[in-house]
Design a protein around this motif. Structure first.
Motif: not given
Ligand code: ADP
Length: 248
Positions: A16-23, A40-49
């Motif tokens: 989670s980032f600030d309470g938002f479950k990114a993964i 996956g659509p924008n914000g799906a969590g691909k980069t975070t993964m």
């Molecule tokens: P994708 O690569 O699929 O577009 P991301 O992994 O970049 O998705 O992001 C997933 C979600 O997590 C998004 O809603 C993004 O705003 C949020 N997020 C990613 N990294 C951070 C971070 N360091 N701080 C806060 N929110 C983040």
């Protein structure tokens, strides 16, 4: 060289980032030698993964294993890199003033401060590896040219080549064809397909035509979890997938 069975497992991973479950309870298995596309659509969590796999981001819970021996959550980012996990970011970052050959040579140096410009000091093994990689990335005729004059597509291939110098076991590639011409995209599809089998490759890509041209198996991420997995034909006709893409 590839064994059989899984090389990477993510099990019940959440962050989670600030309470938002990114993964959110992500489960993913990549087989050794496999070429997998992640869409996956924008914000799906691909980069975070990808950040979790390389150790850049620490999950709040779950487990991440490389092979059966390496618990990645117990390792630092540099330690994970030494296992042979290479990551290619979207923008190419080659050394523009150096030749194609020198870029590959530099990528081989374990200590980046030591740059053996004198060919005489280079081991036969390094030279052979450079020749092999030049062949793979289709830049043999360009080896003596400055990297700065290469096309955008050629720079992307050179950077993939720089990662290949270390003989990685898993390559993570972020949007490789963004900004490429149609012809460069075809070449990139060939390149990535030729790499699979020798190492595992995970590609995050938005261009569906490209994904269709390379993927044997596609994973669709949505809201930090796997929404669908299978062939491109299977996932693209899955009503759940159609719905999230229409909603974009
Ligand atoms: P994708 O690569 O699929 O577009 P991301 O992994 O970049 O998705 O992001 C997933 C979600 O997590 C998004 O809603 C993004 O705003 C949020 N997020 C990613 N990294 C951070 C971070 N360091 N701080 C806060 N929110 C983040």
């Amino acid at each position: 060289d590839v064994t059989h069975g899984p090389i990477l497992y993510l099990e019940d991973v959440s962050v989670s980032f600030d309470g938002f479950k990114a993964i959110n309870d992500l489960n993913l298995t990549i087989d050794d030698g496999e070429l997998r596309c992640i869409i996956g659509p924008n914000g799906a969590g691909k980069t975070t993964m990808m950040d979790i796999i390389t150790g850049k981001t620490r999950p709040d819970s779950g487990s991440v294993w490389f092979g059966s021996r390496h618990d990645l959550l117990r390792m630092s980012e540099p330690e994970i890199a030494t296992l042979g996990i290479g990551r290619k970011f979207q923008k190419p970052t080659v050394f523009e003033a150096l030749s194609v050959f020198e870029n590959l040579e530099l990528a081989m140096a374990t200590d980046k401060r030591i740059f053996p410009t004198l060919a005489a000091r280079m081991s036969g093994e390094t030279r052979a590896r450079i020749e092999e990689v030049l062949e793979t990335i289709h830049l043999k005729e360009w080896h003596a040219r400055e990297a700065g004059i290469l096309s955008h597509g050629q720079k992307q291939w050179l950077e993939i080549g720089m990662l290949l110098m270390q003989k990685p076991r898993l390559l993570l590639v972020d949007e490789p064809v963004a900004g490429m011409t149609e012809q460069e995209m075809e070449r990139t599809a060939e390149l990535l397909t030729s790499l699979a089998g020798r190492q595992s490759v995970v590609v995050v890509e938005h261009d569906m035509g490209f994904v269709r041209s390379i993927a044997r198996k596609v994973t669709v991420l949505h809201q930090g979890a796997v929404l669908a997995e299978g062939s491109m034909d299977a996932v693209s006709s899955d009503p759940k997938v159609v719905e999230v893409y229409l909603g974009e």
